[in-house]
Design an enzyme around this catalytic site. Structure first.
Site, PDB file in Angstrom:
ATOM      1  N   MET A 132      21.342   4.811 -47.097  1.00 22.65           N
ATOM      2  CA  MET A 132      20.405   3.984 -47.767  1.00 22.65           C
ATOM      3  C   MET A 132      21.237   2.529 -47.727  1.00 22.65           C
ATOM      4  SD  MET A 132      19.212   5.899 -50.983  1.00 22.65           S
ATOM      5  CE  MET A 132      20.936   6.592 -51.434  1.00 22.65           C
ATOM      6  N   GLY A 142      19.040   6.753 -35.430  1.00 25.63           N
ATOM      7  CA  GLY A 142      17.941   6.954 -34.374  1.00 25.63           C
ATOM      8  C   GLY A 142      16.577   6.688 -34.792  1.00 25.63           C
ATOM      9  N   ALA A 143      16.470   6.261 -36.224  1.00 29.48           N
ATOM     10  CA  ALA A 143      15.242   5.966 -36.775  1.00 29.48           C
ATOM     11  C   ALA A 143      14.774   4.654 -37.266  1.00 29.48           C
ATOM     12  CB  ALA A 143      14.996   6.856 -37.948  1.00 29.48           C
ATOM     13  N   TYR A 156      14.997   0.981 -35.000  1.00 32.69           N
ATOM     14  CA  TYR A 156      16.317   0.193 -34.898  1.00 32.69           C
ATOM     15  C   TYR A 156      16.692   0.716 -33.391  1.00 32.69           C
ATOM     16  CZ  TYR A 156      16.363  -1.151 -39.598  1.00 32.69           C
ATOM     17  OH  TYR A 156      16.217  -1.522 -40.671  1.00 32.69           O
ATOM     18  N   GLY A 172      11.380  12.061 -49.293  1.00 34.52           N
ATOM     19  CA  GLY A 172      10.419  12.596 -50.168  1.00 34.52           C
ATOM     20  C   GLY A 172      10.651  14.027 -50.782  1.00 34.52           C
TER      21      GLY A 172
END
Length: 384
Positions: free
Chosen positions: A27, A181-182, A185, A314
Site C-alpha cells: 500500500m 504488474g497491476a 503501471y 476486499g
C-alpha cells in the site's frame, strides 16, 4: 465466528515458511524522506509485524529515478535507500516476520517536469507513445495531467533496471520481491493492448505482450530463485487500462499458464480483484466505467497448477478462510484492514472487532500534518 484455522496456519512460500496466511498487501503510504526509507516507516512496518503480519509486502518501491506521481514514495536504486530498507527489514525479521519488496516502475504515468525525471536525464518511457487519460501531479505547477510518453526503444533497458533493483533488495536483506504488474503501471502497460501497440516482439499478440513480464520475472529469479512473485489486476481500470473480456482472458491466460511452467515456480501470484473506487469514469455523466468487470479469480484460477494463488482486494476474514480451506487460494492479502489495525492477526486470533476507522485524508500523508497521523497512530486492541 470460529477461529479461522486455515487462515492462521503456516505456509511454505518459495524458500521461506510464513506463520499465517493473512498477508499484508502493498500500500503506497508516501512517508519516505526524499525516496529514502526512514524511521517512521520502520515503526509502521514493525508495528504490524508485532501485530501478527507474518508476511509483509512493502509499499510500491521505485526501481529507478523517475517522475512518479507519489513524490515521497521510497526507492531502491542507491545505497542510502538500501541502508534505509535494511533498517526496516532487520526490524521486521527481529519480530519474526518475513518481508518482500514490491518493485515498481510507473511507465507512462510519470512526468517529464518532475524533478526526479529531470535528474534522471531520460524520457518518460512506456511500451508505446500513448498517453493515459487523467492524472494530477499536485506537486507540479498547474497540476498537469499525463503526457504522451516515449516508446522505449529496447525493453531490455527496463528489465535490467528491475534486475538491479532485485540485487539491491537482496543486499537490504529482503526475503523476496514482488513485481507490481497491476494498476496501470509499466508491467501492466505492456500487458494491455490499449497501452501497448508495439509492432516488435513485445507487442501485438497476447504472447508478445506478456513477454516483458515473463522476461522480467526470469531476470529476478536469477537473483532470488523461487522467492519472486507477481501482482496482477486483470480487471484494470485504474490509470486508464483495460481490454475487451475475450482479449483480457487470452492475455492473462497465456501469462499465467506460461509462468506456471517456469522451471522454478514463482512463490505466488497475487490477483487483485475489481475495486469500484479505483475504476474511473473518464466521460463524466456517462455512467461508463473504465475497467473490464468480471470475476477475474473464478475465471483465471484454473490456469495455475503449480504456482500458489493469493487473493487481494476486499477480502473479509470469513471469505479468506473459505478460499484457503477450499484449496482455491493458498493465502490472501489484507490492505485497508492492516492499515487501520496494526494488530490485525492478533484481533483475528482473539475475536476482537476491527473497530478503527481508516483516516482516508492522511492515507498518503500531508506536508501540513505530522507523518504519524493516519500511519503509526492507530491503536491496538486491549488484550487484558
Amino acid at each position: 465466528m470460529p477461529r479461522p484455522s486455515h487462515l492462521l496456519s503456516p505456509l511454505k512460500l518459495g524458500s521461506i515458511t510464513i506463520a499465517n496466511r493473512a498477508g499484508m498487501s502493498s500500500m503506497t503510504r508516501d512517508r519516505s524522506s526524499n525516496t529514502v526509507p526512514n524511521d517512521i516507516m520502520r515503526e509502521y512496518y514493525l508495528q504490524r509485524a508485532r501485530g501478527g503480519a507474518a508476511f509483509i509486502v512493502t509499499e510500491a518501491t521505485l526501481i529507478s529515478l523517475v517522475g512518479a506521481e507519489w513524490q515521497n514514495a521510497p526507492g531502491i536504486w542507491n545505497q542510502e535507500q538500501i541502508d534505509g530498507w535494511k533498517n526496516i527489514v532487520d526490524a521486521v525479521h527481529g519480530a519474526g516476520s518475513k518481508i518482500y519488496c514490491q518493485l515498481w516502475h510507473g511507465g507512462r504515468v510519470s512526468h517529464p517536469d518532475a524533478p526526479a525525471q529531470i535528474a534522471a536525464g531520460v524520457p518518460v518511457y512506456a511500451p508505446s507513445a500513448i498517453a493515459a487519460r487523467g492524472g494530477k501531479f499536485r506537486f507540479l505547477p498547474g497540476e498537469p495531467g499525463y503526457i504522451t510518453p516515449t516508446e522505449v526503444p529496447d525493453p531490455k533497458i527496463l528489465i535490467a533496471e528491475y534486475k538491479q533493483a532485485a540485487v539491491n533488495a537482496k543486499a537490504a536483506g529482503f526475503d523476496g520481491v514482488e513485481i507490481h504488474g497491476a494498476n496501470g503501471y509499466l508491467v501492466h502497460q505492456f500487458l494491455d493492448s490499449s497501452s501497448n501497440q508495439r509492432t516488435d516482439a513485445y507487442g501485438g499478440s497476447p504472447a508478445n505482450r506478456t513477454r516483458f513480464a515473463l522476461e522480467t520475472l526470469s531476470a529476478l529469479q536469477e537473483v532470488f530463485g523461487p522467492d519472486v512473485s507477481l501482482k496482477i489486476n486483470p480487471n484494470g481500470g485504474y490509470n486508464d487500462v483495460g481490454m475487451p473480456l475475450d482479449e483480457t482472458i487470452a492475455t492473462y491466460g497465456h501469462l499465467l499458464s506460461t509462468l506456471d511452467a517456469l522451471p522454478t515456480p514463482l512463490a505466488y501470484v497475487a490477483l487483485m480483484r475489481y475495486m469500484a473506487f479505483i475504476d474511473p469514469e473518464y466521460e463524466p455523466g456517462s455512467g461508463k466505467k473504465r475497467a473490464t468487470q468480471f470475476d477475474a479469480f473464478a475465471t483465471l484460477k484454473g490456469y495455475l497448477k503449480r504456482t500458489k494463488w493469493f487473493v487481494n482486494a476486499g477480502v473479509q476474514v470469513d471469505e479468506a478462510e473459505e478460499l484457503i480451506a477450499s484449496g482455491d487460494a493458498a493465502g490472501v492479502f489484507f490492505g485497508i484492514q492492516w492499515l487501520a489495525h496494526p494488530d490485525l492477526v492478533k484481533r483475528i486470533e482473539k475475536g476482537k472487532p476491527f473497530d478503527n476507522q481508516p483516516q482516508w485524508a492522511h492515507f498518503y500523508g500531508s506536508p501540513d500534518v505530522d507523518a504519524a497521523v493516519g500511519y503509526t497512530d492507530y491503536p491496538a486492541a486491549s488484550y487484558a
